[in-house]
Every structure is written in structure tokens, then in C-alpha cells.
Design a protein around this motif. Structure first.
Motif, PDB file in Angstrom:
ATOM      1  N   VAL A 404       0.801  -1.132  -0.041  1.00 47.85           N
ATOM      2  CA  VAL A 404       0.027   0.054   0.151  1.00 47.85           C
ATOM      3  C   VAL A 404       0.861   1.295   0.097  1.00 47.85           C
ATOM      4  N   GLU A 405       0.423   2.273  -0.888  1.00 51.42           N
ATOM      5  CA  GLU A 405       1.143   3.531  -0.712  1.00 51.42           C
ATOM      6  C   GLU A 405       0.516   4.515   0.270  1.00 51.42           C
ATOM      7  N   THR A 406       1.175   5.172   1.044  1.00 47.36           N
ATOM      8  CA  THR A 406       0.812   6.145   2.106  1.00 47.36           C
ATOM      9  C   THR A 406       1.211   7.566   1.620  1.00 47.36           C
ATOM     10  N   TRP A 407       0.672   8.516   2.114  1.00 50.30           N
ATOM     11  CA  TRP A 407       0.968   9.980   1.937  1.00 50.30           C
ATOM     12  C   TRP A 407       0.643  10.703   3.344  1.00 50.30           C
ATOM     13  N   ASP A 408       1.418  11.523   3.500  1.00 48.50           N
ATOM     14  CA  ASP A 408       1.246  12.298   4.582  1.00 48.50           C
ATOM     15  C   ASP A 408       0.048  13.232   4.941  1.00 48.50           C
ATOM     16  N   GLY A 409      -0.995  12.569   5.600  1.00 48.14           N
ATOM     17  CA  GLY A 409      -2.260  13.211   5.622  1.00 48.14           C
ATOM     18  C   GLY A 409      -2.070  14.165   6.674  1.00 48.14           C
ATOM     19  N   THR A 410      -1.293  14.656   7.461  1.00 49.24           N
ATOM     20  CA  THR A 410      -1.356  15.432   8.571  1.00 49.24           C
ATOM     21  C   THR A 410      -2.287  16.737   8.251  1.00 49.24           C
ATOM     22  N   GLU A 411      -1.775  17.442   7.477  1.00 54.49           N
ATOM     23  CA  GLU A 411      -2.491  18.569   7.194  1.00 54.49           C
ATOM     24  C   GLU A 411      -3.897  18.524   6.831  1.00 54.49           C
ATOM     25  N   ALA A 412      -4.286  17.573   5.923  1.00 55.20           N
ATOM     26  CA  ALA A 412      -5.518  16.964   5.554  1.00 55.20           C
ATOM     27  C   ALA A 412      -6.499  16.615   6.673  1.00 55.20           C
ATOM     28  N   ILE A 457     -11.544  25.222   1.940  1.00 58.05           N
ATOM     29  CA  ILE A 457     -10.055  24.926   2.292  1.00 58.05           C
ATOM     30  C   ILE A 457      -9.582  23.767   1.979  1.00 58.05           C
ATOM     31  N   GLY A 458     -10.346  22.861   1.190  1.00 56.23           N
ATOM     32  CA  GLY A 458     -10.068  21.415   1.098  1.00 56.23           C
ATOM     33  C   GLY A 458     -10.260  21.069  -0.399  1.00 56.23           C
ATOM     34  N   ARG A 459     -10.159  22.094  -1.362  1.00 58.05           N
ATOM     35  CA  ARG A 459     -10.206  21.782  -2.688  1.00 58.05           C
ATOM     36  C   ARG A 459      -9.333  21.133  -3.566  1.00 58.05           C
ATOM     37  N   GLU A 460      -8.120  20.816  -2.890  1.00 51.80           N
ATOM     38  CA  GLU A 460      -6.885  20.124  -3.440  1.00 51.80           C
ATOM     39  C   GLU A 460      -7.274  18.451  -3.419  1.00 51.80           C
ATOM     40  N   LEU A 461      -8.351  18.251  -2.848  1.00 48.36           N
ATOM     41  CA  LEU A 461      -8.753  16.649  -2.625  1.00 48.36           C
ATOM     42  C   LEU A 461     -10.067  16.711  -3.386  1.00 48.36           C
ATOM     43  N   ASP A 462     -10.471  15.347  -3.960  1.00 44.55           N
ATOM     44  CA  ASP A 462     -11.552  15.394  -4.585  1.00 44.55           C
ATOM     45  C   ASP A 462     -12.705  14.736  -3.440  1.00 44.55           C
ATOM     46  N   LEU A 497      -2.762  15.856  17.405  1.00 50.08           N
ATOM     47  CA  LEU A 497      -2.539  16.076  15.964  1.00 50.08           C
ATOM     48  C   LEU A 497      -2.956  17.712  15.722  1.00 50.08           C
ATOM     49  N   LEU A 498      -4.101  17.982  16.429  1.00 50.08           N
ATOM     50  CA  LEU A 498      -4.304  19.390  16.382  1.00 50.08           C
ATOM     51  C   LEU A 498      -3.404  20.524  16.709  1.00 50.08           C
ATOM     52  N   ARG A 499      -2.859  20.051  17.819  1.00 54.71           N
ATOM     53  CA  ARG A 499      -1.782  21.033  18.488  1.00 54.71           C
ATOM     54  C   ARG A 499      -0.629  20.971  17.728  1.00 54.71           C
ATOM     55  N   GLY A 500      -0.377  20.021  16.609  1.00 56.28           N
ATOM     56  CA  GLY A 500       0.936  19.692  15.758  1.00 56.28           C
ATOM     57  C   GLY A 500       1.974  19.181  16.530  1.00 56.28           C
ATOM     58  N   GLU A 501       1.575  18.296  17.371  1.00 55.54           N
ATOM     59  CA  GLU A 501       2.481  17.384  18.335  1.00 55.54           C
ATOM     60  C   GLU A 501       2.854  16.019  17.541  1.00 55.54           C
ATOM     61  N   GLU A 502       1.916  15.795  16.536  1.00 56.26           N
ATOM     62  CA  GLU A 502       2.465  14.432  16.005  1.00 56.26           C
ATOM     63  C   GLU A 502       1.876  14.595  14.407  1.00 56.26           C
ATOM     64  N   THR A 503       2.443  13.831  13.826  1.00 57.23           N
ATOM     65  CA  THR A 503       2.083  13.805  12.321  1.00 57.23           C
ATOM     66  C   THR A 503       1.116  12.304  12.002  1.00 57.23           C
ATOM     67  N   LEU A 504       0.823  12.216  10.731  1.00 56.60           N
ATOM     68  CA  LEU A 504      -0.029  11.203  10.420  1.00 56.60           C
ATOM     69  C   LEU A 504       0.079  10.780   9.102  1.00 56.60           C
TER      70      LEU A 504
END
Length: 608
Positions: A404-412, A457-462, A497-504
């Protein structure tokens, strides 16, 4: 080692046609023959039945098998009778005079094995009958049915502790293929098996390829899977509702497949007819609810497909375990979506169980969803759930075959959580996606959600990509789903996650691809296909003459061994695995004639 094991080996060879026990079987058989109680956990197809059948034949008296599977008792008894075992059953399907004849045979010592439904066994009349009979052992099949936390709970099983109370000298063996640590503890407690030896043979079914994908167009996904990989194979398709089983079965017939529905709402006679056809016919697909399948003995089920998410990992493991009982390659195929999770959680919340039971069910559903969402080896995760282990990735699941491919979904993920929070945590996925994508819908305008900071703010994803984000946030516990309205609510886990203390990292959802070219084929490459088909044809003819499933005569693997060994005499034939003395006498000459005729025709061919 006791001297009793020598008769056990003789029974294994002469009756069942096997040269040696599988791992764990011999120790279990020895323990029970010596009069000890046992709890046996062994994967489907691992040979659990021999663990009580052999001791029942070696010990004096009749082996009593308690099974919840009334619809299958006839086939189990037919299989034993084909081996020369004096077997019968007692359940509600028998007329009074038939039941009396079975009881008379038991009292006269004319039975080796008797199958009894649990509701029949707990009757005082049946217990009095057993007290007047000589009993070799009690085998409690599908023992996980005693667990009130389990997926196959049967209330009658709760009373089976009476066996220890009324028959303290008779050994008991409880068997199941599906039980986590909690269920094992409950089996021991409720069946009074505290002094029993526990034999845990592991849960791995290496011949099953586990594949799980996101629902896109589920019927078309199923159709592609069947046409590309199982166009003529027997299999089971599980659905959540009765209506859906009938609709999917009818649709598969329209697509050219031989399919039948099965659910608890069908007329009992029709249900029994459908089950009988599934066991006896080749290439038939059963579309069913969970009402179908526990204990199914059909060895050549090549696939189990789920069109809806199972409630628990235990249910998933047991249902997928009905594939590949013959040890040949098989597929466990599942498609799921967030709506499955919402529907199952709503069903759980509306159930009449206690709050503790509901919480336990929610935890089990979360574990099932977690299995779907992982990006690592599925078999390792599945075995870990049951307290088993696999040191290296299996190489036979979709995560191993197609990493499986993964991507940095932290901001999303932060945007998704913010949208749920700022809309009051009162809305489902579709509306939140509209807000993030900046959709100009009437509902968005009526609620003034076009004025929120998260609007657009999320137009970059379908749309599908956002649904994947929300689904994975639910699966990982960052969001919960309101049971009544399907609204998404933030959980305490999302704070770091919301406080920026972890990535996803999130998985990239890809269209499911066929794994046909990477799945081991059921037939060996060097097999003589002509001889194979000739042996199958003769087996089918003999089965039809006797009104029994073909596999009761010989399993496919026995026919394959005939193709490889090419026995020329009855002395050669007896060394084929699965050929005991009774089957040698009854079928040896028939199948030798097929082999000789095929070889003679091949040698006379001009090409030879």
C-alpha cells in the motif's frame, strides 16, 4: 507415551486412511483416550474432528458429539458411515419412531458415534438415556457458542456444564477454531473445564490469501473478481441483510453464475435444499447471511467474499475459514466502506444488550475496522489479534502482494477535524466534504456554513479522497460516529494532532486489482488433467447414485494423489492418503478401472 496410542494409529490408518497424525493431533488423542478432558483450538481444516473421532473408536462405548448444526448432522453421519463407522444422530428432524430406533441402537451398544443437538442433550429424557448407555466421551463441537461475548452464542450451551456433574468419569473434549483469550476463559469457566489440558494449535491458514478493498461499485468489483479468478468455483458471498442476499443471488444468476440465497427467513425446507445443493454440486455460489456456514465441511470452497463488513474479527476469521479446507489455495475477499461502520454501530446501539456488552461489541468492531485499514501484513495482524504470531510478513495477502502507498495526511486530517468541530459535530461525511470542497449547495447556504473559516479550504482533494480521510480518522479513533444520525464527533485522541505534536500517514486508496497471476492454483502444474477429470466424473456418478456429496467419497487431494501415484493394484491403492479399509473395499476397483482405462487409452493414442 501410553500403549493406547498404538490402537489409535491403527484406527487412523485402517478407518480414515492416513499414515500419520498432524501436529498436535496425537497428543490430544492420547490425552482423551487416557480419560483426560481437553480444550482444543485448531484452525478450520486442521483436523479437529479426528481429535474426538479416533478416541471414540478406540475407547469402549459410544462417542457423543454435541453440535449446534442440525442441518449438517446428516452429512457428518454419512461421511462416517462411508468409513464403516456406526454413526447416527438425534435431533428435531427425526420422526418419533426414527428417534426411538436410534435410542435402541445406543442402548444395545450398536453405535460408535452419536451426534446430538444441544437442546436435545439438556432434556432430562436424553440424560437418562445416556446414563443407561456406555459412553466413550463427550465432544463439544463449536465450543465458542458458549460465549455470551461471541458471535455465535447459543443459550443451550450454557447448560452443558451438566456433563461434568452427571458424567464425571467420562472425558470431555471442547473444540473450536475461533476463540480469543477472553472467549477461551469463558469456555473453561462455563463448561467446567478448569482441569482440562489446553491445546492451541495456532490460527494460521497459510493457504488463504486475504484481500480487503474499499467499496467503489461493489457488485462490479465482485463480478470482476469472480470472472477473473473463480469463474467455475464453489464459494460463499456474505451479505448483511436477508434482502440483499436474495438480490445478489438473483443478479449473479443473471450474470451467468449458479447462485442460491440462504438466510434465516427462508422456509426451512428451502433452506435445507439450498444447503444440500451447495454441498453436493460443483461450482455453486451461496449468497448468505451469517446464518449460513458454521461447521460447513465442504472442502473445495475456493473463495469467501464479503460484500459488507463483518461485525468482529472473530466472525471474519470463522467465515473466511470456510474457504480452502482441503489445504489448496483459496481467497478471502472483502469490500467495505464507512457506511458499513455506521450501519453496524447503529445496529449495536439499538440492540437489547447491556451497556457493557455494547462497549465490548464496539471495541470488536473497531478492531475489525483496524484490520481493514492497516498498511502492513494482514495475516500478522489477524494472528496477533488471537494471541498468535508470525515472525515475517506472509507474502499471501494484498498488503504483501501489492504494498500500500501512503501519504502525509497530517494537514488534511487537521482540516477534516476542524470542519467537524466548526459545524458543531452534528453532520455526517457528505456534508463535511461539501464544506471542505466549497460546494455551493442549498444546505450549506441555509446553515451559513459557507461563512466558516473551513469553507473551501480542501479543494486540493476530490470527494472520494476526503471520504477516505474521514474513514481513516474514524478507524484510528480520532473521530467517532453518532449512532443515531451518523454525525462525526472529535475524540480526545485528536488533540496532539491538532496541536501539531504528531504527524499522520494515511493510505492511498487504489482500485482493487486481481491477484490471479500471483495466487497459487488449486491443481498441480504437472497433473494429468484428463485423468483428473475422469476421476472426478466417476466420483460424481457414485455420489449421485448414493445421494451424498462427492467429497464424502474422496477429497480432491486424494484424487490428485491418485493422478500422481497411478496405483495399479489394490495393494498400491491402499497407500493413497484418505483411503481406509472400508473405502478400499467399496471404491478401490472402481477408481482403479478409471486409471487403467485412461492409461490404456493414452498408450494407444497415435501421438504415443
Amino acid at each position: 507415551m501410553t500403549t493406547a496410542i498404538s490402537p489409535a494409529r491403527h484406527t487412523l490408518q485402517s478407518v480414515f486412511g492416513y499414515e500419520a497424525f498432524r501436529p498436535h493431533q496425537e497428543a490430544i488423542v492420547e490425552s482423551v483416550i487416557d480419560g483426560g478432558d481437553a480444550l482444543v483450538l485448531m484452525p478450520t481444516g486442521g483436523g479437529k474432528s479426528l481429535c474426538y473421532q479416533v478416541p471414540a473408536l478406540v475407547r469402549a462405548g459410544c462417542g457423543i458429539v454435541i453440535s449446534p448444526l442440525i442441518a449438517l448432522m446428516q452429512d457428518q453421519v454419512d461421511s462416517l458411515r462411508e468409513l464403516g463407522v456406526r454413526a447416527s444422530y438425534l435431533n428435531s428432524s427425526l420422526a418419533p419412531e426414527e428417534a426411538r430406533a436410534v435410542e435402541t441402537a445406543l442402548l444395545a451398544g450398536e453405535l460408535d458415534m452419536l451426534y446430538v443437538a444441544p437442546e436435545r442433550l439438556i432434556q432430562e429424557r436424553t440424560q437418562a438415556l445416556l446414563e443407561r448407555s456406555r459412553i466413550a466421551l463427550f465432544a463439544i463441537d463449536e465450543a465458542h457458542c458458549v460465549s455470551q461475548w461471541g458471535h455465535d452464542f447459543r443459550a443451550d450451551y450454557l447448560q452443558l456444564s451438566l456433563l461434568h456433574e452427571r458424567f464425571p468419569e467420562v472425558p470431555r473434549v471442547a473444540l473450536t477454531a475461533t476463540a480469543d483469550a477472553r472467549t477461551r476463559q469463558e469456555i473453561v469457566q462455563r463448561l467446567d473445564l478448569g482441569a482440562a489440558r489446553q491445546f492451541i494449535a495456532g490460527f494460521d491458514r497459510p493457504n488463504i490469501c486475504y484481500r480487503i478493498a474499499l467499496k467503489q461499485n461493489p457488485r462490479q468489483q465482485l463480478l470482476r473478481f469472480l470472472r477473473e479468478e473463480h469463474p467455475r468455483d464453489a464459494g460463499i458471498v456474505y451479505c448483511l441483510s436477508r434482502k440483499k442476499t436474495e438480490e445478489v443471488a438473483a443478479w449473479l444468476c443473471e450474470q451467468g453464475f449458479n447462485a442460491l440465497p440462504y438466510h434465516a427467513g427462508l422456509d426451512p425446507r428451502l433452506r435445507a435444499t439450498h444447503q444440500s445443493r451447495f454441498l453436493r454440486e460443483d461450482g455453486l455460489i451461496m449468497v448468505a447471511t451469517i446464518a449460513f456456514g458454521m461447521g460447513i465441511d465442504k472442502p473445495d470452497v475456493r473463495f469467501v467474499a464479503h460484500l459488507d463488513l463483518p461485525k468482529t474479527v472473530e466472525a471474519y476469521y470463522q467465515e473466511t475459514g470456510r474457504a480452502g479446507r482441503d489445504g489448496q489455495s483459496a481467497n478471502a475477499w472483502l469490500v467495505y466502506g464507512l457506511q458499513d461502520v455506521i450501519k453496524l454501530r447503529q445496529m449495536m446501539e439499538s440492540s437489547e444488550g447491556s451497556e457493557e456488552h455494547k462497549r465490548a461489541e464496539q471495541q470488536r468492531l473497531n478492531a475489525m475496522l483496524g484490520l481493514c485499514e492497516i498498511t502492513s501484513c494482514r495475516r500478522q495482524a489477524l494472528l496477533r489479534y488471537f494471541g498468535d504470531s508470525l515472525e515475517t510478513p506472509c507474502g499471501n495477502c494484498d498488503s504483501c502482494l501489492q504494498p500500500v502507498e501512503t501519504w502525509d495526511g497530517t494537514e488534511a486530517a487537521r482540516k477534516a477535524l476542524s470542519a467537524a468541530y466548526r459545524t458543531g459535530q452534528r453532520f455526517g461525511v457528505n456534508h463535511l466534504v461539501d464544506v471542505l470542497r466549497g460546494a455551493d449547495t442549498e444546505r450549506v447556504r441555509q446553515l451559513d456554513h459557507h461563512t466558516l473559516p473551513t469553507y473551501g479550504i480542501g479543494r486540493e482533494l476530490d470527494n472520494n479522497q476526503w471520504r477516505s480521510v474521514f474513514r481513516q480518522l474514524v478507524a484510528r479513533g480520532y473521530l467517532s460516529v453518532d449512532m443515531e444520525f451518523g454525525a462525526l464527533r472529535l475524540q480526545a485522541q485528536c488533540r496532539p494532532l491538532l496541536r501539531g505534536e504528531e504527524t499522520l500517514d494515511l493510505r492511498k486508496d487504489q482500485p482493487q486489482q486481481a491477484a490471479k497471476q500471483r495466487t497459487r492454483q488449486p491443481l498441480p502444474e504437472d497433473i494429468d488433467v484428463g485423468l483428473w477429470e475422469a476421476l472426478r466424473d466417476r466420483r460424481r456418478e457414485l455420489a449421485e447414485e448414493q445421494g451424498i456429496p462427492p467429497y464424502i467419497i474422496f477429497h480432491d487431494r486424494t484424487l490428485q494423489e491418485m493422478c500422481a501415484a497411478l496405483p495399479q493394484t489394490l495393494e498400491d491403492f491402499v497407500h493413497i492418503s484418505g483411503v481406509g479399509e472400508r473405502k478400499l473395499d467399496k471404491y478401490g476397483a472402481e477408481f482403479l478401472n478409471v486409471i487403467r482405462g485412461h492409461l490404456a487409452a493414452a498408450s494407444a493414442s497415435p501421438s504415443n
